[in-house]
Design a protein around this motif. Structure first.
Motif, PDB file in Angstrom:
ATOM      1  N   SER A 203      -5.355   6.147  -1.309  1.00 37.80           N
ATOM      2  CA  SER A 203      -4.508   5.098  -1.882  1.00 37.80           C
ATOM      3  C   SER A 203      -3.608   5.607  -3.000  1.00 37.80           C
ATOM      4  O   SER A 203      -2.539   5.045  -3.245  1.00 37.80           O
TER       5      SER A 203
ATOM      6  N   THR B 244       0.797  -1.232   0.000  1.00 34.70           N
ATOM      7  CA  THR B 244       0.000   0.000   0.000  1.00 34.70           C
ATOM      8  C   THR B 244       0.829   1.282   0.000  1.00 34.70           C
ATOM      9  O   THR B 244       0.253   2.369  -0.110  1.00 34.70           O
TER      10      THR B 244
ATOM     11  N   GLY C 153      -5.134  -4.142   0.003  1.00 31.54           N
ATOM     12  CA  GLY C 153      -4.868  -3.238   1.113  1.00 31.54           C
ATOM     13  C   GLY C 153      -5.534  -3.695   2.399  1.00 31.54           C
ATOM     14  O   GLY C 153      -4.912  -3.709   3.464  1.00 31.54           O
TER      15      GLY C 153
ATOM     16  N   GLN D 251      -8.124   4.131   2.409  1.00 30.77           N
ATOM     17  CA  GLN D 251      -8.624   3.756   1.083  1.00 30.77           C
ATOM     18  C   GLN D 251      -8.787   4.967   0.171  1.00 30.77           C
ATOM     19  O   GLN D 251      -8.440   4.914  -1.009  1.00 30.77           O
TER      20      GLN D 251
END
Length: 345
Positions: free
Chosen positions: A146, A34, A246, A143
Motif C-alpha cells: 500500500s 489506493t 482499499g 495490502q
C-alpha cells in the motif's frame, strides 16, 4: 451511410459506452483510493459472465473453488497477523467472510446450479461468489504494497492480470459462453427500434451510476472513501482505516466488473481472456477523465463506445487501433496541461 445506419451505430455505441463507463468509474475509484491502476478489472468482467453462464448451464463454476482457496489463504494471513500483534478483536468478522461465506455458498450450490430458478437469483448468487474475490485479492496482494510507488503497484497489477487470466483458463476452459437475455423483444422509441436487452443494459447502468453517486454522497462509508481519495494521510489521522477503504474499493470494483460482464454476456460470446480488451477500453475512458474525474470518465466512455461503433463500420479491421490511438492525444494534452505532483510519503 443513411440515417438508419447512423441510428443503429449510435445504439451500439451507447450500449458499449455504458459498459465502458462502469468499468472506467471502477478504475477511477480504485486508483483514487489506493493508487492502484487496476488492470485486472477486466478479469472480473470475465469471471462474472462465465460464473453466471456455468450456473445457468448446470455446471459448478470454477470461481467457487477459487473463492474457497482464496478464503483459506486470507484467513491464514489474518490469523498470523493476529497472533503476531496479539489481538483478536473483531476476528469473528474475518472468519465470517473468509470461511463461513465461501463454505455456505459451496453448500447451497447444488440447489442453485442447474436448477429451475429465476435468472435474477442466479445473478445474485454469481455476484455473491465473485465480489468477495475483490477484497481477498487486495489482502493477498496489494495490502502489503500500500505504501509502494505507483510504478510498483502497476507492475504488480500486470502480474495479477496474467495470474487471473491463467486461473480463468484453468477453471473455465477455452470454450466461449453466452447467457440468456435479461429481456426479449423490441421497443419502439420514436422512429427507432431498440432491443429490450439494450434498454435493460442502459437502465441498469444508469441505476448503478446513480446508486454510486448516492453511496459516495450520502453514506458514511462512501464519504470515508472520498476522504481517502482526497488525502490518505489525512484520512488516517481522523481515524479512517485505509485498509478498510482499499478492501471496500476493490469490492465495489469487483461488483461493477462482474455485473458488467453479466450485462454483455447475452450479446457477445465471453472467453476466459475476453475481459482484458473490454477493461482496456474502460481504461481509455478513465485516462480521458485523468484517472480522477468521474463525469469526464463517463463522457469519455460514451465517446469511446460511439467511436468504436463507427470505426467497426468504416474500418472493422482497425477499430481496436483507432480506439486505442485515442489515448495518445489525450496523454499529450494531459502532459502539457498538468503540473507534476509527488506521491505522498
Amino acid at each position: 451511410m443513411d440515417s438508419t445506419i447512423v441510428l443503429i451505430l449510435l445504439q451500439d455505441g451507447l450500449l458499449n459506452g455504458a459498459i465502458y463507463a462502469l468499468l472506467g468509474l471502477a478504475l477511477v475509484l480504485v486508483f483514487t483510493v489506493t493508487r492502484v491502476i487496476f488492470i485486472p478489472q477486466g478479469e472480473f468482467v470475465t469471471y462474472g459472465a462465465l460464473t453466471l453462464a456455468f450456473i445457468i448451464n448446470g455446471r459448478e463454476p470454477g470461481t467457487l473453488k477459487l473463492l474457497l482457496i482464496a478464503g483459506v489463504l486470507v484467513f491464514l494471513l489474518e490469523l498470523f497477523s493476529a497472533i503476531r500483534n496479539k489481538t483478536f478483536e473483531g476476528f469473528w468478522r474475518t472468519i465470517a467472510w473468509t470461511l463461513v461465506l465461501p463454505v455456505a455458498l459451496y453448500l447451497v450450490s447444488p440447489y442453485i446450479v442447474g436448477g429451475t430458478i429465476p435468472l435474477w437469483l442466479s445473478v445474485l448468487y454469481s455476484l455473491a461468489i465473485v465480489v468477495p474475490l475483490g477484497p481477498m485479492l487486495h489482502r493477498l496482494v496489494y495490502q502489503r504494497l500500500s505504501e509502494s510507488s505507483v510504478l510498483v503497484l502497476l507492475i504488480t497489477s500486470v502480474a495479477v492480470h496474467f495470474a487471473l487470466t491463467g486461473l480463468g483458463l484453468v477453471f473455465f476452459g477455452a470454450e466461449g459462453w453466452r447467457t440468456p437475455a435479461f429481456l426479449e423483444g423490441q421497443v419502439m422509441l420514436g422512429d427507432m427500434s431498440w432491443s429490450a436487452q439494450t434498454i435493460f443494459v442502459l437502465l441498469s447502468c444508469a441505476v448503478l451510476i446513480t446508486g454510486l453517486w448516492i453511496f459516495f454522497g450520502r453514506t458514511l462509508y462512501g464519504r470515508a472513501l472520498r476522504a481517502t481519495a482526497v488525502n490518505r494521510r489525512g484520512a488516517r489521522l481522523v481515524g479512517i482505516s485505509t485498509i478498510m477503504a482499499g478492501r471496500l474499493s476493490f469490492g465495489l470494483a469487483a461488483a461493477i466488473g462482474a455485473f458488467s460482464g453479466m450485462l454483455i454476456a447475452p450479446v457477445t460470446t465471453i472467453y476466459y481472456d475476453t475481459g482484458f480488451l473490454i477493461g482496456l477500453k474502460g481504461f481509455v475512458a478513465a485516462i480521458v477523465g485523468g484517472l480522477g474525474s468521474y463525469p469526464l470518465t463517463a463522457i469519455g466512455a460514451i465517446f469511446v463506445g460511439v467511436l468504436e461503433a463507427f470505426a467497426s463500420f468504416w474500418a472493422s479491421a482497425y477499430k481496436e487501433v483507432i480506439v486505442f490511438t485515442l489515448i495518445i492525444p489525450v496523454l499529450l494534452w494531459r502532459s502539457f496541461s498538468s503540473r507534476g505532483v509527488e506521491d505522498e510519503d
